[in-house]
Every structure is written in C-alpha cells, then in structure tokens.
Motif scaffolding. Structure first.
Motif, PDB file in Angstrom:
ATOM      1  N   ASP A  71      -0.077 -69.509  -4.831  1.00 13.05           N
ATOM      2  CA  ASP A  71      -1.230 -69.162  -3.998  1.00 13.05           C
ATOM      3  C   ASP A  71      -2.489 -68.995  -4.829  1.00 13.05           C
ATOM      4  OD1 ASP A  71       0.446 -69.181  -1.813  1.00 13.05           O
ATOM      5  OD2 ASP A  71       0.769 -66.999  -1.811  1.00 13.05           O
ATOM      6  N   HIS A  72      -2.368 -68.367  -5.993  1.00 10.88           N
ATOM      7  CA  HIS A  72      -3.545 -68.139  -6.841  1.00 10.88           C
ATOM      8  C   HIS A  72      -3.994 -69.428  -7.531  1.00 10.88           C
ATOM      9  CE1 HIS A  72      -2.400 -63.886  -6.253  1.00 10.88           C
ATOM     10  NE2 HIS A  72      -3.678 -63.648  -6.497  1.00 10.88           N
TER      11      HIS A  72
ATOM     12  N   LYS B  13      -3.812 -72.318  -6.136  1.00  3.56           N
ATOM     13  CA  LYS B  13      -4.519 -73.030  -5.056  1.00  3.56           C
ATOM     14  C   LYS B  13      -5.908 -72.453  -4.865  1.00  3.56           C
ATOM     15  CE  LYS B  13      -3.897 -74.462  -0.238  1.00  3.56           C
ATOM     16  NZ  LYS B  13      -2.989 -74.401   0.947  1.00  3.56           N
ATOM     17  N   SER B  14      -6.015 -71.131  -4.884  1.00  2.00           N
ATOM     18  CA  SER B  14      -7.317 -70.480  -4.713  1.00  2.00           C
ATOM     19  C   SER B  14      -8.281 -70.839  -5.835  1.00  2.00           C
ATOM     20  CB  SER B  14      -7.139 -68.959  -4.646  1.00  2.00           C
ATOM     21  OG  SER B  14      -6.341 -68.601  -3.537  1.00  2.00           O
ATOM     22  N   ALA B  15      -7.732 -71.071  -7.020  1.00  2.00           N
ATOM     23  CA  ALA B  15      -8.571 -71.392  -8.178  1.00  2.00           C
ATOM     24  C   ALA B  15      -8.854 -72.890  -8.283  1.00  2.00           C
ATOM     25  CB  ALA B  15      -7.888 -70.900  -9.453  1.00  2.00           C
ATOM     26  N   ASN B  16      -8.397 -73.659  -7.289  1.00  2.00           N
ATOM     27  CA  ASN B  16      -8.602 -75.115  -7.277  1.00  2.00           C
ATOM     28  C   ASN B  16      -8.029 -75.804  -8.509  1.00  2.00           C
ATOM     29  OD1 ASN B  16      -9.993 -75.250  -4.769  1.00  2.00           O
ATOM     30  ND2 ASN B  16     -11.854 -74.487  -5.795  1.00  2.00           N
TER      31      ASN B  16
END
Length: 520
Positions: free
Chosen positions: A388-389, A391-394
């Motif tokens: 998840d993190h 993904k959030s950080a691209n």
C-alpha cells in the motif's frame, strides 16, 4: 597433533612464572586423584580450555562423549548432558556410570540423573522437537555438554546456553562453560555451527583463528553474534552493557584416542558411505553435508554461483529488480536483494524491529533502489501494508502472492506447480542449473547459501503432475529460523528482464539432485 615428550613438557613448565607453576601443579594433583584423566593432545586441551563455549570434535572416535562425561564428573557441580533423542542417551549414561565406578545415586526415571558420592549432580536430557528444550528453562547448570550438537537446531542450543550459570550463591565461584561435541553436520539443520564458529571453520573469514585460540563474542539484542576485540570490549545497546564471552574450536581425531586407535575402528570409518565418510572419518565441517534427495536447489549449483561472483556490479547494467523480504518486528530480518541482470549485489539485512511498519520498509527499499528498478515482494501477510505504501509513493513494484495458484510449467513442460511460491523457487533452480547457461552470480554469504539449500519439494499427482515446494512455516519449524535471505533472492529473480540463456545441453537427468558434490 604430535604428543609432547616429557622433557618438552618439563621445559615449558620450568619457563612458567612461579604462580603459574603452582597453579598447574595444583591442577595436575587434582587430576591424578580424579576418576577420569583426559588423553594427551586435543582432549587435554579441551579439558583445560578457558573458553566459555568450546566446539570439540570433528572425526569419529576423537573422545567427544568421554570429554563431556569427564568434565561433568571431575570439574563441575551441576551438569546437563544432552542428546537430541532420549533413545541416544543410553551409551552416554552407561559411559558416565562406568567412569563414576558405581550406579549408586543414579535415578533412571525421566529425566535420568546421577548424584555422585562427592556431591555432583548430572542431569541427562534430550530435545527431540523444537520447544522440548524449554523443559530446562530455569534449571541452572554450570556445565552444559551437548553431544552431537549439529543434530540440534540452533535455537535449542542458544536457549540452553542461556541457563549456563551457577545454581546458587554458594557456587558463585564455580566455573561455567558449554561444550558442543560433534561431528560435522549432515543436513541444513546443523549448518548454524559454521556461522557460530566462523573464524575457525569458514576459510573465507577475513581473520581466521588458530585451533584453540580464544575469540570473544557478544550476542546482540537481535540474537546475532558480534565478534569483539577481547574480554574487556563490552558494547552498549539501548542503555544495557553486553559483556563478551569466549569461544574456540579444538579438532579431535581418532588417532588422538589411544584406546580406539588400537582397534579396527579406522577400517569401519573407511567403509562408511558418503557423506558419512567425509563427516565422521574426515571430520570436515565445510564439505561433509549431503543434499536431501528432494532438495530444491543443489548445493553445488549455489556454490558455483557464489564462485562466479565478483565485487562491483557489471558495467552499463542497470538494476533489474529488487527482492524484498519483509519482517516487522520479531527475530527475523528485513532483507533487500538488489539484482543487476544475472549479478546480485551483497544483500542488505536489517533487524525486523527497525522496520516496524510500511513506511520504514519503503524507506529502506528506496535507499537502495537504483534505475527505477521494480521492487518485488510477497504481497500477503506483513507485505500487504508495504505494498500500500509503495503504491502511495508511486514506486514500481510487483506483488507476489506465494500462496496463489500457478499455471506455469517447468522448463521441459513436464510438470506444473501447486503454488506461486513453488513456481518462483523452481524457476530460480532452473536458472542456477549449470547446464542451462544463465550463469547467475550470487554474493558470498553463508546465510544465503544455507537458505537457498534448505527447502525441499514433493511431486503431487495430476495432469501434468505438480511440484510443491515446502512452505516457509514448515522450513522455520524444521530449521528454527526463517530463510529470509533466500526468499529475497527468489523474489528478485521472479520478475525482471534477463539475458537470453544458451540452449541447454542434451543429457539424461532426473528430478532429484544431479550433482554428487557435497557442499556445506
């Protein structure tokens, strides 16, 4: 080792300072009056060794069990003598009673024990399964003697050593020590002994130790060995001071045991099949271990990949992928395996307590990521939050669910896989196959070698039949540790471009290990 002549011994004695001469004379006087006298050579060295932790043995017939019994009966007040199985304790108990000269004071009810006429207590124990060693929790023993130590799991050994201490305040001046008496390991369960005694057993160690030389170690808060400069080189972690303990290794051979050396025991050792011959007759800790018939990756293939490795990544080769095995807290490590095509950089391993959450794991990965390489990680369990993190950080990442179904086939299209984990491990096996031509280069790392050679596989019926690689929980139960480094390399190989391999050579081969090389 050649026994010294009387004149040589006398010369050494006369060159000692007066106080040391007096100490030696007192020791000899006590020894002459004792029930048991060690053989000249390694057994005597082991008897008088000042090491807090001694590894003794190697070749069969070197007097390992006798040393343990002799120390318990002559040097210590409260002793624990262990074998992995209770059924293996009989010979040790019989020999201890023989040296004692009487069965008086012996109680054979489990766990057996002997109270000697001169006030010593000897407990006899076993720990067949991981967790059995906890039956001895809180039982202090100033001497712990483990016979055939490489049959034990590392966690069992370290747990038992935690109770190596005087039993009461009245015994506060009693010397405490642990002796691991053993032949070399025959399977991955005993590989830990190489890491525990690397300065003596691993020829790649940058500062090798002489046999019998004392080295000092701290076991840090994460349970890892840290070699320090000497007995006074204390270290501080989280406000607590850690004091070093000493270790050494003393090899023993059949020729060092005059009683057995006069028998035909050497011929019996010569007639052993491999790998028993290398382990018991030759006592070679580095080459005796035999691969399991159903070991996923043959040890020889891993060793060949390590021998191909060179420091410094190949020129003009970007980072292809990064394997990430996540640990959040606990005893396990979070491991990063950077991969540059077929060449793997040295692994980065940090204690799980330093990566307690998704952001801390991502920060570690980003620190070592290069060239926008994809980050491959197990997406279930603790890896879910990390995903998840990412993904959030691209960030580019590949989620790998080891438990999901696989539709892939082996290279020859004859077998399928039960799980994605089985597929990933087998694909690395195929890439390491010396006849396939990938020429993967792995960093020299004893832990990585042990991890990659630990899993086994089975074949399940079907159309086509399917390969099932042992799951991680079962490996942890069997070895007492998590194969974090091996998993990180498997993840790194699971996704990312690779140079086209050569066409495989034609040969007859089986599902099992094709190599007769005995690694370890």
């Amino acid at each position: 080792m050649k026994a010294a002549s009387f004149d040589e011994v006398l010369s050494h004695f006369n060159n000692l300072p007066t106080d040391q001469q007096r100490h030696v004379a007192d020791q000899v006087a006590d020894l002459v009056k004792s029930k048991w006298v060690p053989n000249p050579g390694p057994q005597t060295e082991g008897y008088f060794s000042e090491a807090d932790l001694l590894l003794y043995g190697g070749q069969g017939g070197g007097g390992k069990s006798d040393l343990l019994a002799g120390l318990a009966l002559t040097q210590h007040k409260n002793s624990l003598l262990m074998r992995r199985q209770y059924t293996d304790l009989g010979a040790m108990i019989d020999r201890t009673l023989e040296i004692n000269g009487s069965r008086q004071g012996y109680n054979g009810s489990p766990p057996p024990k002997l109270r000697t006429a001169d006030g010593r207590l000897i407990d006899f124990g076993a720990a067949a399964k991981l967790g059995d060693e906890q039956h001895w929790q809180g039982h202090a023993h100033d001497f712990i003697g483990i016979d055939e130590a490489t049959q034990f799991i590392e966690l069992q050994i370290r747990f038992l050593m935690g109770w190596n201490r005087p039993r009461s305040e009245a015994d506060i001046d009693q010397r405490c020590r642990t002796v691991l008496a053993t032949n070399p390991p025959l399977g991955p369960e005993g590989d830990y002994i190489i890491g525990m005694f690397r300065p003596w057993l691993d020829p790649t160690h940058p500062k090798p130790a002489r046999n019998g030389e004392l080295r000092h170690f701290i076991i840090d808060p994460d349970g890892k060995d840290l070699e320090v400069d000497g007995p006074d080189d204390c270290r501080q972690f989280n406000g607590k001071v850690y004091k070093p303990l000493s270790r050494t290794f003393i090899p023993a051979q059949l020729r060092d045991n005059p009683t057995l050396a006069r028998t035909n025991y050497q011929a019996s050792l010569d007639g052993l099949p491999e790998p028993l011959r290398s382990a018991i007759r030759d006592g070679n800790f580095m080459t005796a271990r035999e691969d399991s018939a159903y070991q996923v990756i043959p040890t020889a293939w891993v060793v060949a990949a390590i021998e191909r490795w060179h420091k410094g990544k190949p020129e003009n080769v970007p980072m292809t992928s990064m394997g990430l095995d996540v640990a959040r807290g606990g005893r396990d490590n979070t491991v990063v395996a950077p991969r540059f095509d077929k060449w793997f950089a040295e692994l980065i391993s940090v204690p799980g307590k330093l990566t307690p959450d998704g952001p801390s794991v991502v920060a570690l990965a980003v620190q070592h990521q290069r060239d926008g390489a994809c980050i491959n990680l197990d997406s279930i369990g603790v890896g879910g939050s990390v995903q998840d993190h990412l993904k959030s950080a691209n960030l580019t990442y590949v989620p790998l669910n080891g438990a999901e179904r696989s539709d892939a086939l082996t290279r020859d299209d004859k077998f399928g896989f039960v799980t994605k984990r089985s597929e990933m491990w087998w694909k690395l096996r195929e890439a390491l196959d010396p006849d396939y031509g990938i020429n993967i280069a792995l960093p020299p790392d004893r832990g990585l070698q042990a991890d990659l050679t630990a899993p086994t596989y089975s074949v399940r019926p079907g159309q086509p039949p399917k390969i099932y690689v042992e799951n991680k929980d079962d490996i942890i139960k069997r070895l007492g540790r998590s194969p974090d480094e091996g998993d990180a390399v498997v993840y790194a190989w699971a996704s990312g471009e690779v140079a086209k391999p050569r066409k495989p050579k034609k040969r007859r081969r089986s599902m099992g290990n094709s190599s007769s090389w005995m690694g370890g």
